[in-house]
Scaffold this motif. Structure first.
Motif, PDB file in Angstrom:
ATOM      1  N   UNK A  10      -1.140 -11.386   0.615  1.00  0.00           N
ATOM      2  CA  UNK A  10      -0.246 -12.483   0.139  1.00  0.00           C
ATOM      3  C   UNK A  10       1.136 -12.017   0.447  1.00  0.00           C
ATOM      4  N   UNK A  11       1.392 -10.780   0.341  1.00  0.00           N
ATOM      5  CA  UNK A  11       2.823 -10.500   0.588  1.00  0.00           C
ATOM      6  C   UNK A  11       3.010  -9.781   2.022  1.00  0.00           C
ATOM      7  N   UNK A  12       1.754  -9.263   2.592  1.00  0.00           N
ATOM      8  CA  UNK A  12       2.074  -8.244   3.750  1.00  0.00           C
ATOM      9  C   UNK A  12       2.347  -9.341   4.957  1.00  0.00           C
ATOM     10  N   UNK A  13       3.057  -8.861   5.914  1.00  0.00           N
ATOM     11  CA  UNK A  13       3.462  -9.623   7.000  1.00  0.00           C
ATOM     12  C   UNK A  13       2.274  -9.879   7.968  1.00  0.00           C
ATOM     13  N   UNK A  14       1.366  -8.779   7.793  1.00  0.00           N
ATOM     14  CA  UNK A  14       0.170  -8.847   8.788  1.00  0.00           C
ATOM     15  C   UNK A  14      -1.086  -8.364   7.830  1.00  0.00           C
ATOM     16  N   UNK A  15      -1.925  -9.181   7.311  1.00  0.00           N
ATOM     17  CA  UNK A  15      -3.131  -9.067   6.617  1.00  0.00           C
ATOM     18  C   UNK A  15      -3.977  -8.111   7.193  1.00  0.00           C
ATOM     19  N   UNK A  16      -4.400  -8.012   8.518  1.00  0.00           N
ATOM     20  CA  UNK A  16      -5.116  -7.494   9.191  1.00  0.00           C
ATOM     21  C   UNK A  16      -4.478  -5.988   9.398  1.00  0.00           C
ATOM     22  N   UNK A  17      -3.307  -5.608   9.399  1.00  0.00           N
ATOM     23  CA  UNK A  17      -2.790  -4.481   9.523  1.00  0.00           C
ATOM     24  C   UNK A  17      -2.779  -3.886   8.189  1.00  0.00           C
ATOM     25  N   UNK A  18      -2.642  -4.498   7.159  1.00  0.00           N
ATOM     26  CA  UNK A  18      -2.440  -3.909   6.009  1.00  0.00           C
ATOM     27  C   UNK A  18      -4.001  -3.855   5.250  1.00  0.00           C
ATOM     28  N   UNK A  19      -4.999  -4.278   5.574  1.00  0.00           N
ATOM     29  CA  UNK A  19      -6.326  -4.219   5.042  1.00  0.00           C
ATOM     30  C   UNK A  19      -6.866  -2.751   4.801  1.00  0.00           C
ATOM     31  N   UNK A  20      -6.330  -1.790   5.386  1.00  0.00           N
ATOM     32  CA  UNK A  20      -6.964  -0.552   4.853  1.00  0.00           C
ATOM     33  C   UNK A  20      -6.070   0.395   4.348  1.00  0.00           C
ATOM     34  N   UNK A  21      -4.937  -0.509   3.522  1.00  0.00           N
ATOM     35  CA  UNK A  21      -3.994   0.328   2.825  1.00  0.00           C
ATOM     36  C   UNK A  21      -4.479  -0.170   1.148  1.00  0.00           C
ATOM     37  N   UNK A  22      -3.876   0.944   0.410  1.00  0.00           N
ATOM     38  CA  UNK A  22      -3.879   0.782  -1.124  1.00  0.00           C
ATOM     39  C   UNK A  22      -2.481   0.978  -1.844  1.00  0.00           C
ATOM     40  N   UNK A  23      -2.141   0.421  -2.856  1.00  0.00           N
ATOM     41  CA  UNK A  23      -0.886   0.618  -3.366  1.00  0.00           C
ATOM     42  C   UNK A  23      -1.169   0.748  -4.944  1.00  0.00           C
ATOM     43  N   UNK A  24      -0.591   1.774  -5.519  1.00  0.00           N
ATOM     44  CA  UNK A  24      -0.619   2.119  -6.894  1.00  0.00           C
ATOM     45  C   UNK A  24       0.406   2.015  -7.699  1.00  0.00           C
ATOM     46  N   UNK A  25       0.360   1.177  -8.812  1.00  0.00           N
ATOM     47  CA  UNK A  25       1.624   1.222  -9.826  1.00  0.00           C
ATOM     48  C   UNK A  25       1.068   2.139 -10.858  1.00  0.00           C
ATOM     49  N   UNK A  26       2.183   3.034 -11.123  1.00  0.00           N
ATOM     50  CA  UNK A  26       2.055   4.071 -12.187  1.00  0.00           C
ATOM     51  C   UNK A  26       3.234   4.444 -12.837  1.00  0.00           C
ATOM     52  N   UNK A  27       3.065   5.147 -14.123  1.00  0.00           N
ATOM     53  CA  UNK A  27       4.188   5.341 -14.868  1.00  0.00           C
ATOM     54  C   UNK A  27       3.961   5.971 -16.076  1.00  0.00           C
ATOM     55  N   UNK A  28       5.167   6.333 -16.937  1.00  0.00           N
ATOM     56  CA  UNK A  28       5.056   6.872 -18.124  1.00  0.00           C
ATOM     57  C   UNK A  28       6.171   6.330 -18.920  1.00  0.00           C
ATOM     58  N   UNK A  29       5.829   5.950 -20.403  1.00  0.00           N
ATOM     59  CA  UNK A  29       6.762   5.386 -21.207  1.00  0.00           C
ATOM     60  C   UNK A  29       6.796   6.522 -22.529  1.00  0.00           C
ATOM     61  N   UNK A  30       7.830   7.146 -22.806  1.00  0.00           N
ATOM     62  CA  UNK A  30       7.785   8.290 -23.856  1.00  0.00           C
ATOM     63  C   UNK A  30       8.991   7.953 -24.434  1.00  0.00           C
ATOM     64  N   UNK A  31       8.942   7.881 -25.780  1.00  0.00           N
ATOM     65  CA  UNK A  31       9.994   7.796 -26.666  1.00  0.00           C
ATOM     66  C   UNK A  31      10.080   8.687 -28.067  1.00  0.00           C
ATOM     67  N   UNK A  32      10.959   9.147 -28.582  1.00  0.00           N
ATOM     68  CA  UNK A  32      11.014  10.206 -29.693  1.00  0.00           C
ATOM     69  C   UNK A  32      12.262  10.236 -30.291  1.00  0.00           C
ATOM     70  N   UNK A  33      11.887  10.327 -31.686  1.00  0.00           N
ATOM     71  CA  UNK A  33      13.074  10.494 -32.623  1.00  0.00           C
ATOM     72  C   UNK A  33      13.614  12.047 -32.650  1.00  0.00           C
TER      73      UNK A  33
END
Length: 348
Positions: A10-33
């Motif tokens: 949906x956001x790739x300029x070429x769906x065929x070229x991007x079909x074998x790619x994967x994207x991971x969203x990751x992170x850490x949320x850490x809070x301390x007193x």
């Protein structure tokens, strides 16, 4: 929760070229007193007491014949006030200054380009059981020690050869004052086999006429996991030499212990000795003791508590404790500072 976004047509300029790619969203949320007790007492809510709060995106594409392309964009987050400010080497706002790289990976290793942690830092800092953040962390990882990160860097990271790995880094200075001014070169060699781990790192940063200093550092660390307890240690030496000939020599010693507590807990203890010798000046020293406990509520969520104590010697005040998202009180000459920290860490 980690999400793999497959074939973002949906956001790739070429769906065929991007079909074998994967994207991971990751992170850490850490809070301390955190409560600091130094020349004054300061308390408040900060972030990154156990792990650095962050948000990142990484992706990989299989190019065939064992070759892959990878990108990695990662920025610091200050979740205590929502500003997204990482501070220091991680940038003044939400920027991808923790890591912003593109790589080619094969059976022979990884060729990496961009900004990331240095191989020298990675090889030795891993023996600090408090990591690089929080009140219990070793101070030299962020002040007076290895460069945590370098920009404009080329890196080669080898494959695993029966537990042995090596890496080389070169960062361009990109300054008009001289061909080598601002440049960086470093490398590492590590060995990991079962309970035994050994790491060596060395680096040189040529500041030249811009900041007036050349910095050379090397370090060695090792650990052995006995099952009931893990013993680790490290030594780091850094020399700063100004154009005028003034030298600053820093030595650092680390001894760390960690032990599992039941099925979900870990107790940690570390001792740091900092030495700073200035040519023609006062030799400064400090001792730091840190004690902590981490309890995993799940694979992704943990609660933790840390106590740290640091005492300056020789009437100096060059050293203080770490922390993020909270101003620390000043330290008297030859004085001490202590801190207690309780927080929650969540990874996704």
């Amino acid at each position: 929760m980690k999400k793999s976004l497959i074939a973002l047509a949906a956001v790739a300029a070429s769906g065929a070229a991007f079909a074998q790619s994967s994207v991971t969203v990751f992170g850490i949320v850490d809070a301390a007193v955190t409560v600091y007790d130094g020349k004054d007492t300061v308390s408040g809510l900060g972030n990154s007491g156990n792990s650095s709060s962050r948000l990142g995106f990484r992706g990989v594409e299989d190019l065939g014949n064992g070759l892959k392309a990878q990108f990695w964009l990662e920025g610091a987050v200050s979740n205590d006030d929502g500003s997204g400010a990482g501070g220091g080497a991680e940038g003044p706002g939400f920027e991808f200054k923790r890591r912003s790289t593109i790589s080619l990976l094969s059976n022979y290793g990884e060729l990496r380009m961009g900004r990331s942690t240095t191989a020298a830092y990675d090889a030795v800092s891993r023996y600090d059981n408090f990591g690089a953040v929080g009140v219990g962390a070793t101070r030299v990882w962020s002040t007076g020690g290895y460069d945590l990160r370098r920009s404009n860097m080329l890196g080669y990271y080898s494959s695993d050869f029966s537990g042995f790995k090596f890496a080389l880094n070169y960062a361009f200075g990109e300054q008009t004052s001289g061909g080598r001014d601002g440049s960086y070169v470093g490398g590492s060699a590590t060995y990991d086999n079962g309970p035994l781990s050994v790491g060596f790192g060395a680096e040189q940063f040529r500041r030249g006429t811009v900041a007036g200093e050349d910095i050379t550092a090397y370090g060695l660390g090792a650990s052995y996991n006995f099952g009931v307890v893990k013993l680790a240690g490290a030594y780091l030496n850094q020399e700063n030499e100004a154009i005028a000939g003034t030298k600053v020599d820093r030595d650092h010693f680390l001894l760390a212990l960690s032990a599992p507590v039941g099925a979900a807990g870990e107790a940690k203890l570390s001792y740091n000795r900092y030495n700073q010798d200035v040519a023609g000046g006062t030799d400064l020293k400090a001792d730091q003791f840190s004690l902590g406990y981490v309890h995993n509520l799940s694979k992704r969520t943990a609660v933790y508590g840390t106590y740290a104590y640091l005492k300056n010697k020789n009437n100096g005040a060059a050293f203080t404790l770490g922390g993020a998202g909270l101003d620390k009180p000043a330290v008297d000459a030859g004085g001490k500072i202590q801190a207690f920290q309780v927080g929650v860490r969540h990874a996704f």
